[in-house]
Design an enzyme around this catalytic site. Structure first.
Site, short mmCIF file in Angstrom:
data_model
loop_
_atom_site.label_atom_id
_atom_site.label_comp_id
_atom_site.label_asym_id
_atom_site.label_seq_id
_atom_site.Cartn_x
_atom_site.Cartn_y
_atom_site.Cartn_z
N SER A 12 0.84 -1.20 0.00
CA SER A 12 0.00 0.00 0.00
C SER A 12 0.87 1.24 0.00
O SER A 12 1.67 1.47 0.92
CB SER A 12 -0.89 0.02 1.24
N ASP A 39 -5.02 3.38 -1.73
CA ASP A 39 -6.07 3.65 -0.75
C ASP A 39 -6.71 5.01 -1.01
O ASP A 39 -6.11 6.05 -0.77
CB ASP A 39 -5.47 3.64 0.67
N GLY A 180 -4.57 -4.28 6.74
CA GLY A 180 -4.48 -3.55 8.00
C GLY A 180 -3.68 -4.31 9.04
O GLY A 180 -4.04 -5.42 9.43
C1 DX5 Z 1 -6.26 1.40 5.97
C2 DX5 Z 1 -5.88 1.11 4.55
C3 DX5 Z 1 -4.73 0.22 4.45
C4 DX5 Z 1 -3.45 0.77 5.01
C5 DX5 Z 1 -2.73 -0.39 5.62
O1 DX5 Z 1 -7.41 2.15 5.98
O2 DX5 Z 1 -6.96 0.52 3.85
O3 DX5 Z 1 -4.53 -0.25 3.12
O4 DX5 Z 1 -2.62 1.35 4.07
O5 DX5 Z 1 -1.64 0.08 6.31
P1 DX5 Z 1 -0.83 -0.85 7.31
O6 DX5 Z 1 -0.34 -2.04 6.54
O7 DX5 Z 1 0.29 0.02 7.78
O8 DX5 Z 1 -1.77 -1.24 8.40
ZN ZN Z 2 -6.50 -0.45 1.89
#
Ligand code: DX5
Ligand code: ZN
Length: 225
Positions: A12, A39, A180
Site C-alpha cells: 500500500s 487507498d 491492516g
Molecule cells: C487502511 C488502509 C490500508 C493501510 C494499511 O485504511 O486501507 O490499506 O494502508 O496500512 P498498514 O499495513 O500500515 O496497516
Molecule cells: Zn486499503
C-alpha cells in the site's frame, strides 16, 4: 514452486513517500509485488483524505502491475467510471458505503474492471454473502479503515477462516484479501486462515529498511501452504 507461490503481496502506497510515488512503486515492483494497493479516502466515509483517479492514471503510465484500488468513499458508484478510465485493475468498494451493492459491483464489471467488496471488522459475512458469486475479490479489513500503521484486530481471523470455507464450499475463485496491520508477526495467522492477498503499508514502506528487504522479510514469514 516457492512455498508462498499462492500468496500475493499488495504493497500500500499510503505509507510510501508521496513526493516519490513513481519511484516507490518501482521498488515494490522490482521486489516482486503482485499488485499495488491504492487507498482512496474521501474524508467522509473515513476521517482521512488521500488520492483520486489522477494518481491512478499517473501510476498506470509508469507500470503495468495490476492496481488494486481500495475505495473508502461514500457513493462509490459516482466514481467507478473515472477510476476505470484512469487504469484501475481492481476496484474494491465497502459494503457499508453501498446502498445498492449489486448495482455498484456490476457497474465495476461493466467498466471492464475486476470487482471487489470490502467489509469492516464489525461487519458480518452475511452482509456480502449474496454477492460472493458476483465478485472477483473479497477484502476483510483487519483494522478500521482510515489510517496506516494501526494495530491488527485478531478477532477478524475467525471471519477470514469462515470466508475461506464459504468460498471453497461454493467453489468460487474470488481472491480473499486482508488489509491492516499485516506484518511479520501477523501474517502467519491470516494466511493460515485462508487469506491469499496481503495488503501491507507500513510493514513495506518504512524508515527501518529498504522496500526490497521489507518485502523479503514479509514473504519469509508466510507459512507454507
Ligand atoms: C487502511 C488502509 C490500508 C493501510 C494499511 O485504511 O486501507 O490499506 O494502508 O496500512 P498498514 O499495513 O500500515 O496497516
Ligand atoms: Zn486499503
Amino acid at each position: 514452486m516457492p512455498k508462498d507461490a499462492r500468496v500475493k503481496l499488495s504493497p500500500s502506497i499510503l505509507s510510501a513517500d508521496a513526493a516519490a510515488f513513481g519511484e516507490q512503486v518501482g521498488q515494490a515492483v522490482a521486489a516482486g509485488a503482485d499488485y499495488i494497493h491504492v487507498d482512496v479516502m474521501d474524508g467522509h466515509y473515513v476521517p482521512n483524505l488521500t488520492f483520486g483517479p489522477m494518481l491512478v492514471n499517473a501510476l498506470r503510465a509508469k507500470t503495468d502491475i495490476p492496481l488494486d484500488v481500495h475505495l473508502m468513499i461514500e457513493s462509490p458508484g459516482d466514481f467507478i467510471d473515472a477510476f476505470a478510465k484512469a487504469g484501475a485493475s481492481i476496484l474494491t468498494v465497502h459494503v457499508e458505503a453501498c446502498t445498492h451493492l449489486h448495482r455498484v459491483i456490476h457497474q465495476i464489471k461493466e467498466a471492464g474492471v475486476r470487482a471487489g467488496v470490502a467489509l469492516n471488522p464489525g461487519t458480518p459475512i452475511s452482509a456480502i454473502e449474496a454477492m460472493l458469486p458476483d465478485v472477483d475479490l473479497v477484502l476483510a479489513m483487519t483494522v478500521n479503515p482510515g489510517f496506516p500503521a494501526q494495530s491488527f484486530i485478531p478477532s477478524v481471523v475467525p471471519k477470514v477462516r469462515k470466508l475461506r470455507a464459504l468460498l471453497d464450499e461454493l467453489d468460487l475463485e474470488a481472491e480473499l484479501e486482508v488489509d491492516g496491520g499485516i506484518n511479520t508477526s501477523t501474517v502467519a495467522q491470516v494466511v493460515d486462515a485462508g487469506a491469499r492477498v496481503l495488503v501491507a503499508g507500513s510493514a513495506i514502506y518504512n524508515d527501518r529498511e529498504s522496500v526490497a528487504d521489507a518485502m523479503a522479510r514479509l514473504r519469509s514469514s508466510i507459512p507454507s501452504l
